[in-house]
Structures are given as C-alpha cells and as structure tokens.
Scaffold this active site. Structure first.
Site, PDB file in Angstrom:
ATOM      1  N   CYS A   1      58.074 -42.463 -77.484  1.00 19.37           N
ATOM      2  CA  CYS A   1      59.154 -41.663 -78.057  1.00 19.37           C
ATOM      3  C   CYS A   1      59.068 -40.218 -77.585  1.00 19.37           C
ATOM      4  CB  CYS A   1      59.102 -41.738 -79.581  1.00 19.37           C
ATOM      5  SG  CYS A   1      60.365 -40.741 -80.409  1.00 19.37           S
TER       6      CYS A   1
ATOM      7  N   CYS B   1      57.718 -42.691 -85.332  1.00 20.52           N
ATOM      8  CA  CYS B   1      58.634 -41.548 -85.283  1.00 20.52           C
ATOM      9  C   CYS B   1      60.097 -41.947 -85.215  1.00 20.52           C
ATOM     10  CB  CYS B   1      58.268 -40.647 -84.104  1.00 20.52           C
ATOM     11  SG  CYS B   1      58.441 -41.418 -82.486  1.00 20.52           S
TER      12      CYS B   1
END
Length: 287
Positions: free
Chosen positions: A25, A122
C-alpha cells in the site's frame, strides 16, 4: 501491476507466498499514486503520520531512520522509498514518542487524541485478513498434520495461512496434550490443501541461508557487499536479527543472506528489511 518484475504480483497469494499488504500500500498508493498526484497539483511536500524519521545531508541525499518510539517504529513498512520520493516526504511525528504525539493532539483538540491505535491493514481497516480474503476466496477445509504426517486437526483453507502462524486452525482435543503448547505452521501443501505444524518449529527447519530478491537500497548504493554483517527484521516490530551477506548480485537485485540462527517463521514473499543501528538501509523479498 501484473508485470513479472513488480514487487507484489497479484498471483502472489496463489503461489503460497506471504506478502506484506502495508508495504504494498505504501509503495503503490501513498507514496506511489498519491504522491505523484499531490506533486502534479502543486504540493511542495506530502506529510504522513508514519513513525519514521529522515535526515537530509548537504548533498541532498536523504537517510531514512527508525521512528523515535521503538514500539511504533514503521520504517519496516517503507523500505521501498526512493531518494526521489524522500525529497518530497515529511514525517512530522517520527522524531517523537507516541505519548508526546497524543499530548500535542489533546492540546490542539484533535479528535484522534484519545482514539485507540489502529491495528487494521491500511487499505481495508480494522478487519481480520482471513475475513477480508474470504470475500474473494472460497473456504476449502483441509487437514492439519504434524511433521510426521499424523492428522491432528483441521483448517479452512491452506491459502489463508502463513508460515509461522499459530492461530486460526483447530487442533483436535485428544492431540493438545497436558502442556497445551501451541502448534506453528511450518509448511503448506497447496495442492493437497494441507497445513504442516510443529510445536518446536526451530528444530524442524534448520536452514539459515535465504535468497532475497528485488533488492532496494534507500541510499548509498555501494553499501551492500559479500561478507557484510547486517541487522535485519522479517516482520513489523519483530526481533532484530543478525545476518551476513554471503552472495550479492547487484545487477540482478538479489542476494543470499545467512542468519546467525535459524528461524522457521521466515516465509517466501515476506519483506526483509536491513538496518545499521537506526538507519534503514533498504530491503528485499524472501524468495
């Protein structure tokens, strides 16, 4: 991306590898697409809440450092950052402990001042990884077996588990014993949909050498060389281990490292991040 040289191809899961989604991410979203978008729209810098520190030198190179708070240090998640990216990234909380951050948040009446620390992945939030994957992968019950081949329990699908894991599968009551020592996943047979477990994983796998590919160096491109001793982490907040580079092929971005002690929890696809004290030197992917 599905190109063969990308860091985390989508087929990783089905090759029974263990990628780190937070590393992915940060690389692709926060410091990939978002950073480019911000700079293209006139931003001078992007500031994030990562517990990472940085030092800018006179020659404009940037050294990436561990965050001030050892319990919150997130340098493990951003080892893929390049010099060009680091020039435009600020880590304003990286130089202070979490307690000081909360004090400042309370002073400025921020709603997150007393918010519980986020433990989720996340980009999907506070949800268990298996719950997330179950939306895309059908459960396929299989057997849990010992290193001797004895069936002692069951699981919901070998693809959901990683090497070193000790939760999420069921051990039959008659096999738990009086000591109730935990079983750890030490191997997987994807074709047979079987988990191999052991209560003593370090005696099962004694290999100390591991191949690492897709090597990335944050700065000082000449630092890695054969015979170099390094500190290394193989997971977030994991124990700092010692290793030695025994083979290095910079043109192929790969190396072989030898750990001072065997670790049965090392799994293909994991990020391995190299340090020298508080300096994050870079990292790679366990082959």
């Amino acid at each position: 991306s599905t190109q063969p040289n990308t860091l985390f191809p989508y087929t990783t899961l089905f090759r029974s590898r263990t990628p780190n989604p937070d590393v992915m991410c940060n690389r692709e979203v926060k410091f990939g697409g978002f950073l480019k978008w911000a700079l293209n729209h006139g931003a001078d810098y992007v500031a994030t809440g990562h517990y990472v520190d940085r030092k800018v030198h006179d020659d404009s190179t940037v050294t990436m450092l561990r965050g001030n708070d050892p319990q919150k240090d997130q340098s493990y998640f951003v080892w893929t950052l390049t010099q060009e990216q680091l020039k435009y990234i600020l880590f304003p909380v990286g130089g202070m402990p979490k307690s000081q951050v909360r004090t400042l948040a309370k002073k400025y009446q921020l709603p997150t001042a007393t918010k519980k620390d986020s433990q989720g992945i996340c980009f999907i939030g506070d949800i268990d990884m298996k719950d997330f994957l179950s939306h895309y992968i059908n459960e396929q019950p299989g057997s849990v077996v010992t290193t001797n081949g004895e069936i002692i329990g069951s699981h919901t699908g070998a693809l959901f588990y990683t090497i070193g894991e000790r939760h999420g599968f069921t051990i039959d009551a008659q096999h738990k014993g009086t000591s109730d020592e935990p079983y750890y996943v030490v191997g997987k047979d994807i074709e047979q949909n079987t988990l191999i477990v052991s209560q003593h994983p370090d005696t099962y796998k004694k290999n100390t050498q591991h191949r690492v590919h897709l090597i990335h160096i944050v700065d000082n491109q000449d630092i890695f060389k054969e015979g170099l001793n390094l500190e290394v982490q193989i997971r977030y907040r994991g124990e700092v281990k010692q290793c030695t580079i025994v083979e290095y092929q910079p043109s192929l971005k790969r190396m072989t490292v030898e750990f001072a002690e065997p670790d049965a929890t090392i799994a293909s696809g994991q990020s391995v991040v190299f340090y020298r004290g508080d300096v994050c030197l870079g990292g790679g992917i366990i082959a």
